[in-house]
Design a protein around this motif. Structure first.
Motif, short mmCIF file in Angstrom:
data_model
loop_
_atom_site.label_atom_id
_atom_site.label_comp_id
_atom_site.label_asym_id
_atom_site.label_seq_id
_atom_site.Cartn_x
_atom_site.Cartn_y
_atom_site.Cartn_z
N PRO A 44 0.91 -1.13 0.05
CA PRO A 44 -0.20 -0.02 0.02
C PRO A 44 0.77 1.16 0.10
N GLY A 45 0.73 2.10 -0.88
CA GLY A 45 1.39 3.47 -1.30
C GLY A 45 2.84 3.53 -1.60
N LYS A 46 2.96 2.29 -1.99
CA LYS A 46 4.23 2.01 -2.87
C LYS A 46 4.08 1.55 -3.95
#
Length: 118
Positions: A44-46
């Protein structure tokens, strides 16, 4: 159209192991070897990152975070690729994707979730 289907994800405690599998459906068995086969992951978020790859010409390659812990392998007769993951830690939590790539196409699976947590 070739379809890649991953399985084997799940919840595991830190230090545990999982083996992911990816089967290439509707691929001619004799064509299986032509493809470079890889596992990617996205947390998540990467951004999506390469975990491991297996090439007929370049051999195996691993991302630095997983070297010494993960192993990629294949079974040509079953048209399957595996990712053995040992000594898992929370930073390995991500959706893991299988990828086959060659001059004939670039195929992705739908992903399988791996969660490492106590």
């Amino acid at each position: 159209q070739v379809q890649l289907v991953e399985s084997g994800g799940g919840l595991v405690q830190p230090g545990g192991s999982l083996r992911l599998s990816c089967v290439a459906r509707r691929m001619i068995t004799s064509e299986f070897w032509r493809y470079d086969k890889s596992w990617y992951r996205q947390a998540p978020g990467k951004e999506r990152e390469l975990v491991a790859s297996l090439s007929a010409t370049a051999g195996t390659n691993y991302g630095d975070p997983v070297k010494g812990r993960f192993t990629i392998s294949r079974d040509n007769s079953k048209k399957m690729v595996y990712l053995q993951m040992n000594s898992l830690n929370p930073e390995d939590t991500a959706v893991y994707y299988c990828n086959f790539r060659s001059g004939s196409g670039d195929f992705w699976g739908q992903g399988t979730q791996v969660t490492v947590s106590s």
